[in-house]
Design a protein around this motif. Structure first.
Motif, PDB file in Angstrom:
ATOM      1  N   SER A  59       0.846  -1.192   0.000  1.00  0.00           N
ATOM      2  CA  SER A  59       0.000   0.000   0.000  1.00  0.00           C
ATOM      3  C   SER A  59       0.884   1.246   0.000  1.00  0.00           C
ATOM      4  CB  SER A  59      -0.925   0.013   1.220  1.00  0.00           C
ATOM      5  OG  SER A  59      -0.168   0.029   2.415  1.00  0.00           O
ATOM      6  N   SER A  61       1.210   5.101   1.252  1.00  0.00           N
ATOM      7  CA  SER A  61       0.647   5.959   2.289  1.00  0.00           C
ATOM      8  C   SER A  61      -0.014   7.184   1.682  1.00  0.00           C
ATOM      9  CB  SER A  61       1.749   6.394   3.268  1.00  0.00           C
ATOM     10  OG  SER A  61       2.614   7.328   2.651  1.00  0.00           O
ATOM     11  N   ASP A  62      -0.981   7.726   2.406  1.00  0.00           N
ATOM     12  CA  ASP A  62      -1.666   8.934   1.941  1.00  0.00           C
ATOM     13  C   ASP A  62      -0.673  10.079   1.773  1.00  0.00           C
ATOM     14  OD1 ASP A  62      -4.068   7.593   1.968  1.00  0.00           O
ATOM     15  OD2 ASP A  62      -4.676   8.342   3.934  1.00  0.00           O
ATOM     16  N   GLU A  63       0.318  10.143   2.647  1.00  0.00           N
ATOM     17  CA  GLU A  63       1.316  11.219   2.580  1.00  0.00           C
ATOM     18  C   GLU A  63       2.121  11.130   1.284  1.00  0.00           C
ATOM     19  OE1 GLU A  63       5.182  12.951   5.068  1.00  0.00           O
ATOM     20  OE2 GLU A  63       4.197  11.086   5.689  1.00  0.00           O
ATOM     21  N   ILE A 187       8.496   0.427   2.126  1.00  0.00           N
ATOM     22  CA  ILE A 187       8.609   1.793   2.641  1.00  0.00           C
ATOM     23  C   ILE A 187       9.868   2.482   2.107  1.00  0.00           C
ATOM     24  CG2 ILE A 187       8.944   3.173   4.729  1.00  0.00           C
ATOM     25  CD1 ILE A 187       7.148   1.115   6.174  1.00  0.00           C
ATOM     26  N   GLN A 190       9.560   3.726  -1.472  1.00  0.00           N
ATOM     27  CA  GLN A 190       8.703   4.909  -1.526  1.00  0.00           C
ATOM     28  C   GLN A 190       9.444   6.158  -1.048  1.00  0.00           C
ATOM     29  OE1 GLN A 190       4.592   4.402  -0.005  1.00  0.00           O
ATOM     30  NE2 GLN A 190       5.063   2.218   0.140  1.00  0.00           N
TER      31      GLN A 190
END
Length: 205
Positions: A59, A61-63, A187, A190
């Motif tokens: 997924s 992150s929204d940020e 992570i 990203q």
């Protein structure tokens, strides 16, 4: 150099099409790339399963999504890859999710390394043809702004330590690398790519 990149783009594929090419070759008992062997085909099969899993579990992150959507320009991420590459299997699903989350600010294209030898030769890592290699192209300017790869910093450090302490790549480091990616959950990819994109944003060339 610009013509080499243009040729790579011409030879590239959208993510879904790339996946289909790899899958279709596997149905024929083949892997992508110039070299064909049972081990490479087996790695491709394993990577197919990994990518199927990651597409369901990774997924963004929204940020990260918001920052990608707020990029000033539109970009192409041209990725050199092959179906048998374990790092590519871990990273490509993340790139696809980031591109989808960017609200069309990023267009992900994938080119096969062995079909783009001249382009690959411009993006070697320590003299080697390591993949995946991401070439960041600004659509508006039509030029390369940055590149990244073949793996996140933490994974690269793990590999470098193994080479110093043990030597050649073996099954242990392959397992350790897989565990690193599992724990990281995408992570690092990203964060590192977002940093690159934001540096482009604030340091115009």
């Amino acid at each position: 150099m610009k013509s080499i990149v243009a040729k790579g783009l011409f030879n590239s594929h959208p993510y879904i099409e790339y996946r289909k090419i790899v899958t279709d070759l596997l149905s024929e008992g083949k892997s992508t790339g110039n070299e064909q062997s049972e081990s490479l085909t087996n790695y491709s099969k394993l990577n197919e399963a990994r990518m199927n899993r990651l597409e369901k579990t990774i997924s963004i992150s929204d940020e990260v999504a918001t920052k990608l959507q707020n990029l000033d320009n539109h970009y192409i991420w041209l990725v050199l890859s092959e179906g048998w590459c374990g790092d590519a299997a871990q990273i490509l699903p993340i790139l696809n999710k980031m591109a989808l989350a960017s609200n069309k600010k990023i267009d992900l294209r994938i080119a096969f390394r062995d079909e783009n030898d001249e382009l690959m030769s411009h993006y070697l890592t320590n003299g080697g043809r390591a993949i995946p290699k991401i070439i960041v192209i600004c659509k508006e300017a039509g030029i390369v702004r940055a590149d990244w790869g073949p793996r996140p910093k933490g994974a690269s450090e793990l590999m470098a330590k193994h080479k110093i302490e043990v030597g050649p790549i073996d099954e242990k480091i392959k397992t350790d690398l897989q565990l690193w990616y599992l724990a990281d959950k995408g992570i690092s990819v990203q964060e590192e790519l977002l940093e690159i994109m934001e540096n482009i944003k604030y340091n115009r060339l």
